[in-house]
Design a protein around this motif. Sequence first.
Motif, mmCIF file in Angstrom:
data_model
loop_
_atom_site.group_PDB
_atom_site.id
_atom_site.type_symbol
_atom_site.label_atom_id
_atom_site.label_comp_id
_atom_site.label_asym_id
_atom_site.label_seq_id
_atom_site.Cartn_x
_atom_site.Cartn_y
_atom_site.Cartn_z
ATOM 1 N N THR A 31 0.821 -1.216 0.000
ATOM 2 C CA THR A 31 0.000 0.000 0.000
ATOM 3 C C THR A 31 0.852 1.262 0.000
ATOM 4 O O THR A 31 0.503 2.253 -0.647
ATOM 5 C CB THR A 31 -0.974 0.026 1.194
ATOM 6 N N LEU A 60 -0.340 5.096 -1.342
ATOM 7 C CA LEU A 60 -1.475 5.396 -0.472
ATOM 8 C C LEU A 60 -1.061 5.885 0.912
ATOM 9 O O LEU A 60 -1.901 6.297 1.692
ATOM 10 C CB LEU A 60 -2.353 4.149 -0.319
ATOM 11 N N GLN A 105 0.453 10.606 2.607
ATOM 12 C CA GLN A 105 -0.184 11.701 1.894
ATOM 13 C C GLN A 105 -1.370 12.169 2.731
ATOM 14 O O GLN A 105 -2.040 11.355 3.351
ATOM 15 C CB GLN A 105 -0.672 11.257 0.521
ATOM 16 N N LEU A 110 -4.792 10.140 3.180
ATOM 17 C CA LEU A 110 -4.647 8.723 2.830
ATOM 18 C C LEU A 110 -3.740 7.962 3.791
ATOM 19 O O LEU A 110 -3.470 6.790 3.577
ATOM 20 C CB LEU A 110 -4.079 8.592 1.411
ATOM 21 N N THR A 111 -3.281 8.589 4.839
ATOM 22 C CA THR A 111 -2.336 7.960 5.755
ATOM 23 C C THR A 111 -2.948 6.775 6.497
ATOM 24 O O THR A 111 -2.243 5.836 6.848
ATOM 25 C CB THR A 111 -1.829 8.998 6.770
ATOM 26 N N ILE A 167 -5.009 4.475 5.374
ATOM 27 C CA ILE A 167 -5.278 3.293 4.545
ATOM 28 C C ILE A 167 -4.261 2.175 4.783
ATOM 29 O O ILE A 167 -4.659 1.025 4.995
ATOM 30 C CB ILE A 167 -5.391 3.676 3.057
#
Length: 102
Positions: A49, A54, A57, A60-61, A63
């Motif tokens: 990931t 993913l 950012q 999106l951390t 995920i």
Amino acid sequence: MVDLVVIALLSAAAGAIVWGTDRIHRHTYGELLPAGIAVAAALLTWIITVAAGLGYQPGLTWIPWIASLLVGVFLSTTATQLLGRRRTAFERAHMTVILRQY
């Protein structure tokens, strides 16, 4: 790097919980099997990931964290259930063969 250590520790704890909750089949496999499967799956998912872009950012951390823990617990539970059933059936068949010889 610290993220991987935290993921490894959390998934190992989840694997230990999977072993502890499986009262029916846990005598057929070792104590570290669910934890090992959970750690390997979680770290591999984390690496995939983050390499896919993913992680690290804004927005999106989370995920890689959630995905790796969920995959680790899912694969650990699935593997121990399948292995436990197969191993119990194999041992029962093997014992039946041994007992029929005498």
